[in-house]
Design a protein around this motif. Structure first.
Motif, PDB file in Angstrom:
ATOM      1  N   LYS A 253     -14.336  15.425  -1.066  1.00 37.86           N
ATOM      2  CA  LYS A 253     -14.459  14.255  -1.931  1.00 37.86           C
ATOM      3  C   LYS A 253     -15.453  13.254  -1.351  1.00 37.86           C
ATOM      4  CE  LYS A 253     -10.036  12.744  -0.016  1.00 37.86           C
ATOM      5  NZ  LYS A 253      -8.611  12.689  -0.277  1.00 37.86           N
TER       6      LYS A 253
ATOM      7  N   HIS B  94       0.912  -1.126   0.000  1.00 37.17           N
ATOM      8  CA  HIS B  94       0.000   0.000   0.000  1.00 37.17           C
ATOM      9  C   HIS B  94       0.948   1.170   0.000  1.00 37.17           C
ATOM     10  CE1 HIS B  94      -2.818   2.895   1.799  1.00 37.17           C
ATOM     11  NE2 HIS B  94      -3.799   2.059   1.501  1.00 37.17           N
TER      12      HIS B  94
ATOM     13  N   LYS C 284       0.194  12.158  11.767  1.00 41.82           N
ATOM     14  CA  LYS C 284       0.708  12.176  10.400  1.00 41.82           C
ATOM     15  C   LYS C 284      -0.451  12.255   9.423  1.00 41.82           C
ATOM     16  CE  LYS C 284       2.393   9.565   6.743  1.00 41.82           C
ATOM     17  NZ  LYS C 284       1.516   8.877   5.829  1.00 41.82           N
ATOM     18  N   PHE C 285      -0.237  13.000   8.361  1.00 43.59           N
ATOM     19  CA  PHE C 285      -1.178  13.004   7.244  1.00 43.59           C
ATOM     20  C   PHE C 285      -0.402  12.555   6.014  1.00 43.59           C
ATOM     21  CE2 PHE C 285      -2.643  14.957   3.366  1.00 43.59           C
ATOM     22  CZ  PHE C 285      -4.012  14.805   3.397  1.00 43.59           C
ATOM     23  N   GLY C 286      -0.991  11.674   5.213  1.00 48.22           N
ATOM     24  CA  GLY C 286      -0.290  11.262   3.996  1.00 48.22           C
ATOM     25  C   GLY C 286      -1.265  10.748   2.977  1.00 48.22           C
ATOM     26  N   MET C 287      -0.789  10.597   1.763  1.00 46.78           N
ATOM     27  CA  MET C 287      -1.664  10.146   0.688  1.00 46.78           C
ATOM     28  C   MET C 287      -0.865   9.491  -0.425  1.00 46.78           C
ATOM     29  SD  MET C 287      -2.550  14.039  -0.460  1.00 46.78           S
ATOM     30  CE  MET C 287      -4.195  13.523  -0.324  1.00 46.78           C
ATOM     31  N   ALA C 288      -1.566   8.610  -1.186  1.00 42.51           N
ATOM     32  CA  ALA C 288      -0.903   7.897  -2.278  1.00 42.51           C
ATOM     33  C   ALA C 288      -0.307   8.872  -3.298  1.00 42.51           C
ATOM     34  CB  ALA C 288      -1.907   6.983  -2.976  1.00 42.51           C
TER      35      ALA C 288
ATOM     36  N   VAL D 102      -1.986  17.995  12.252  1.00 46.17           N
ATOM     37  CA  VAL D 102      -1.187  16.917  11.658  1.00 46.17           C
ATOM     38  C   VAL D 102       0.216  17.427  11.351  1.00 46.17           C
ATOM     39  CG1 VAL D 102      -3.148  15.613  10.744  1.00 46.17           C
ATOM     40  CG2 VAL D 102      -2.091  17.393   9.321  1.00 46.17           C
TER      41      VAL D 102
ATOM     42  N   ILE E  43      -6.726  18.811   9.686  1.00 47.63           N
ATOM     43  CA  ILE E  43      -7.637  18.291   8.656  1.00 47.63           C
ATOM     44  C   ILE E  43      -9.027  18.248   9.292  1.00 47.63           C
ATOM     45  CG2 ILE E  43      -8.107  16.338   7.081  1.00 47.63           C
ATOM     46  CD1 ILE E  43      -5.348  17.644   6.611  1.00 47.63           C
TER      47      ILE E  43
ATOM     48  N   GLN F  71      -6.513   8.863   9.212  1.00 46.65           N
ATOM     49  CA  GLN F  71      -7.898   9.199   9.546  1.00 46.65           C
ATOM     50  C   GLN F  71      -7.862  10.259  10.632  1.00 46.65           C
ATOM     51  OE1 GLN F  71      -9.783   5.740  11.086  1.00 46.65           O
ATOM     52  NE2 GLN F  71     -11.732   6.184  10.125  1.00 46.65           N
ATOM     53  N   LYS F  72      -8.928  11.036  10.732  1.00 45.87           N
ATOM     54  CA  LYS F  72      -9.001  12.053  11.781  1.00 45.87           C
ATOM     55  C   LYS F  72      -8.914  11.385  13.165  1.00 45.87           C
ATOM     56  CE  LYS F  72     -10.246  16.274  13.259  1.00 45.87           C
ATOM     57  NZ  LYS F  72      -9.403  17.428  13.043  1.00 45.87           N
TER      58      LYS F  72
ATOM     59  N   ASN G 247     -14.147   6.942   4.915  1.00 45.42           N
ATOM     60  CA  ASN G 247     -12.861   6.540   5.489  1.00 45.42           C
ATOM     61  C   ASN G 247     -13.145   5.540   6.616  1.00 45.42           C
ATOM     62  OD1 ASN G 247     -10.326   6.372   6.734  1.00 45.42           O
ATOM     63  ND2 ASN G 247      -9.840   8.513   6.311  1.00 45.42           N
TER      64      ASN G 247
ATOM     65  N   LYS H 196     -10.018   3.601   2.419  1.00 48.37           N
ATOM     66  CA  LYS H 196     -10.883   4.561   1.729  1.00 48.37           C
ATOM     67  C   LYS H 196     -11.847   3.825   0.796  1.00 48.37           C
ATOM     68  CE  LYS H 196      -7.982   7.265   3.757  1.00 48.37           C
ATOM     69  NZ  LYS H 196      -6.818   6.445   3.941  1.00 48.37           N
TER      70      LYS H 196
ATOM     71  N   ASP I  76      -9.437  17.233   0.578  1.00 49.58           N
ATOM     72  CA  ASP I  76      -9.536  17.303   2.045  1.00 49.58           C
ATOM     73  C   ASP I  76      -9.697  18.756   2.460  1.00 49.58           C
ATOM     74  OD1 ASP I  76      -9.065  14.530   2.918  1.00 49.58           O
ATOM     75  OD2 ASP I  76      -7.148  14.792   1.887  1.00 49.58           O
TER      76      ASP I  76
HETATM   77  P1  AMP Z   1      -4.490   7.111   1.088  1.00 51.03           P
HETATM   78  O1  AMP Z   1      -4.157   7.648  -0.261  1.00 51.03           O
HETATM   79  O2  AMP Z   1      -5.218   5.824   1.085  1.00 51.03           O
HETATM   80  O3  AMP Z   1      -3.272   7.090   1.977  1.00 51.03           O
HETATM   81  O4  AMP Z   1      -5.524   8.132   1.735  1.00 51.03           O
HETATM   82  C1  AMP Z   1      -5.257   9.507   1.814  1.00 51.03           C
HETATM   83  C2  AMP Z   1      -6.414  10.197   2.476  1.00 51.03           C
HETATM   84  O5  AMP Z   1      -6.560   9.736   3.823  1.00 51.03           O
HETATM   85  C3  AMP Z   1      -6.259  11.688   2.618  1.00 51.03           C
HETATM   86  O6  AMP Z   1      -6.590  12.375   1.429  1.00 51.03           O
HETATM   87  C4  AMP Z   1      -7.206  11.999   3.758  1.00 51.03           C
HETATM   88  O7  AMP Z   1      -8.543  12.055   3.302  1.00 51.03           O
HETATM   89  C5  AMP Z   1      -7.062  10.776   4.649  1.00 51.03           C
HETATM   90  N1  AMP Z   1      -6.102  11.001   5.743  1.00 51.03           N
HETATM   91  C6  AMP Z   1      -4.831  10.554   5.812  1.00 51.03           C
HETATM   92  N2  AMP Z   1      -4.259  10.918   6.972  1.00 51.03           N
HETATM   93  C7  AMP Z   1      -5.180  11.630   7.658  1.00 51.03           C
HETATM   94  C8  AMP Z   1      -5.191  12.292   8.926  1.00 51.03           C
HETATM   95  N3  AMP Z   1      -4.136  12.278   9.741  1.00 51.03           N
HETATM   96  N4  AMP Z   1      -6.332  12.944   9.293  1.00 51.03           N
HETATM   97  C9  AMP Z   1      -7.419  12.946   8.489  1.00 51.03           C
HETATM   98  N5  AMP Z   1      -7.464  12.342   7.283  1.00 51.03           N
HETATM   99  C10 AMP Z   1      -6.365  11.687   6.864  1.00 51.03           C
END
Ligand code: AMP
Length: 578
Positions: A465, A265, A360-364, A384, A460, A339-340, A469, A474, A445
């Motif tokens: 979108k 992932h 931490k906040f992150g995304m693909a 975050v 966040i 997630q929040k 979650n 997702k 977001d």
């Molecule tokens: P993914 O690409 O599967 O890692 O999901 C990314 C998405 O997860 C983000 O665009 C957010 O909507 C959500 N997300 C990731 N980290 C957080 C966080 N710490 N707080 C809230 N939402 C988050």
């Protein structure tokens, strides 16, 4: 962390130059403009090397250190690299796959997954990080979208459903080549040992000469209806993503990192596997996120870092009596994300088991933020944090507009930087909507910027979108809705998130049934969706029937109203239950 000032001038330069020059290559990617690439190299973010070249460099530098621990084995960097090289040679010699091909993955957290992923990189074959939970429908659609010819499965994963799914994919022509990496092989499948048994000459593997600006791996973002949204990660930026994360967390030889979530992932690859292997640290790969397994591994391996704990796992840890007895003192960085995070969970972790969280906040698509190690509790609990690279740029924009909102005000989080994609794969039209003219990714977001003592932190606070979650997995509503609508007895459907104390959100389906049709239940709807190849975690967990769905004043289904409705119902039910 100081913001890279030169980004500002670069930003205005690329705004001026890239608007009329918003070109798309044949994969539908908007490439990083040449001046931006040069800037990232000049700054040392990008090193002009392929990702596998960087990984093999690190493996040579740390050859005798421990790279990987699973409940079954403990491998040095040398052992891991040798296995990966053999696998790479076997892939090229025996499967008919060639550099540039893509390979779908349906593998769990086992050493074979790490070997196969690294082997693909060395062979120039692009891993597609599908989950083992994905159904036939999802794998087929994604394979078609990225042009993948092959699939690798862990035959003994879960309830053993993957061999049957793979047979269907083969007979439907969705894939041509199958590798069984664990468990019994069958029919035309090639076994893991057959690939590893090939006599390889590492000097002949293609990774040394690969173009670092090309795609190295595919990560999934959107659902699989309409146009799948696949994030193409490029060698240099993906390597930098991992180095930047390892650097901000201070990883190096001796650091032990425990990872209990799916390794195949983007999160697994970018917060655990690659940053560990590029920094000479040790990865403890938990076979599952079962609390007992996680606690056992904390006891036996004494990790310093658990780099991604979804709130749902944190809650399960809190609810497990044994968490009070296990010595958790080795864990310096317990990083919650995906997630929040409800604030009371952060407080319970602190008060009940002595853990001071980071968020931490992150995304693909790229962009990571994390709360700094020395941040105050207020910052750690309510934000975050800050981006992990001085090259990262963040704008909070008025949704649907390109105007920045003031500090403290809610807007759409829009990001650009040295490891954030510039376009989804083969999604030209979508890319025009999802990226600003000057290359900022509109994340969907909702966020706020908070300036404290001159540093920008972000929180966040919602999303635009249409995504649910569920415990950090997702679920794209439109993907499931499209399959629901294939049911002959359903005339209209809308999926919304319903709040859940552990998973954060679960899926609730609002359905309109055809007159005199038999009413669908969670179970019968679920059976229908599973038979259409949908992953189980995406199934609706509650069904609400309506004679018509409410419409907004622009004539679209009002999901806001449905969300309020289910929230009200849940509150009433809780009150009634006492
Ligand atoms: P993914 O690409 O599967 O890692 O999901 C990314 C998405 O997860 C983000 O665009 C957010 O909507 C959500 N997300 C990731 N980290 C957080 C966080 N710490 N707080 C809230 N939402 C988050």
């Amino acid at each position: 962390m100081s913001v890279d000032e030169s980004n500002l001038s670069l930003m205005s330069k690329t705004m001026a130059s890239s608007v009329p020059d918003h070109r798309v290559d044949d994969a539908g990617l908007v490439p990083y403009p040449a001046d931006v690439r040069a800037h990232y190299r000049a700054k040392g973010y990008w090193r002009g090397l392929s990702l596998p070249a960087e990984l093999m460099g690190a493996a040579a530098a740390h050859a005798d250190r421990t790279a990987l621990i699973t409940p079954e084995l403990r491998w040095s960097y040398r052992e891991l690299a040798e296995n990966a090289e053999k696998f790479a040679a076997g892939l090229l010699a025996k499967t008919g796959l060639e550099p540039g091909d893509a390979l779908m993955f349906q593998m769990g957290n086992v050493a074979e997954t790490v070997v196969a992923y690294l082997g693909c990189l060395l062979a120039g074959i692009r891993p597609v990080c599908t989950l083992p939970q994905h159904g036939v429908h999802e794998v087929a659609v994604l394979a078609r979208h990225v042009g993948a010819r092959g699939l690798i499965i862990q035959a003994d994963f879960g309830r053993g459903q993957l061999p049957g799914n793979a047979r269907t994919l083969l007979s439907d022509g969705a894939i041509e080549k199958l590798i069984v990496a664990r468990g019994a092989t069958f029919g035309p499948a090639l076994g893991y040992d057959e690939l590893l048994g090939h006599d390889s000459n590492p000097a002949e593997l293609p990774y040394r000469t690969m173009d670092p600006e090309q795609i190295v791996a595919f990560q999934l973002s959107g659902g699989t209806t309409g146009l799948p949204k696949v994030a193409p990660r490029l060698h240099e930026e993906y390597a930098y993503n991992a180095r930047a994360w390892a650097n901000v967390l201070g990883w190096g030889p001796g650091t032990v990192v425990l990872y209990p979530l799916p390794i195949m992932h983007n999160a697994g690859v970018s917060v655990a596997l690659q940053p560990v292997l590029l920094s000479g640290a040790t990865l403890v790969l938990a076979p599952s996120a079962d609390v007992g397994v996680v606690l056992d591994l904390i006891e036996s391996t004494r990790p310093e870092t658990i780099p991604l704990v979804p709130p749902a796992l944190a809650i399960r840890l809190l609810d497990e009596v044994r968490s009070r007895d296990v010595d958790l003192s080795s864990v310096k960085d317990f990083v919650v994300g995906g997630q929040k995070l409800p604030i009371h969970i952060a407080e319970r972790l602190r008060d009940e088991i002595g853990i001071a969280i980071r968020q931490k906040f992150g995304m693909a698509e790229g962009m990571f933020l994390v709360t700094p190690a020395d941040a105050t509790e207020d910052v750690r609990h309510h934000t975050v944090g800050t981006p992990i690279s001085p090259g990262d740029e963040v704008r909070i924009l008025e949704p649907g507009d390109d105007v920045e909102v003031p500090d403290g005000q809610l807007g759409e989080l829009c990001v650009r930087g040295p490891y954030t994609i510039r376009g989804y794969y083969r999604a030209e039209r979508h890319n025009y909507q999802t990226f600003t003219a000057d290359g900022f990714y509109r994340t969907g977001d909702l966020a706020r910027r908070h300036t404290i003592a001159g540093t920008h932190y972000y929180s966040i606070d919602g999303r635009i979108k249409d995504v649910i979650n569920r415990g950090a997995e997702k679920i794209h509503a439109d993907e499931v809705e499209e399959l629901v609508m294939r049911h002959p007895d359903i005339t209209d459907a809308a999926l919304v998130a319903m709040p859940d104390p552990v998973l954060g959100e679960r899926v609730c389906a609002y359905l309109v049934m055809a007159p005199s049709a038999e009413v669908l239940t969670v179970r019968s709807l679920g059976e229908f969706l599973l038979s259409h190849g949908l992953a189980k975690y995406k199934l609706p967990e509650r069904v609400e029937l309506r004679t018509a769905l409410p419409l907004s004043n622009v004539g679209k289904v009002s999901k806001k109203e449905l969300r309020q409705d289910i929230q009200r119902k849940l509150t009433d039910e809780t009150t009634a239950a006492g």
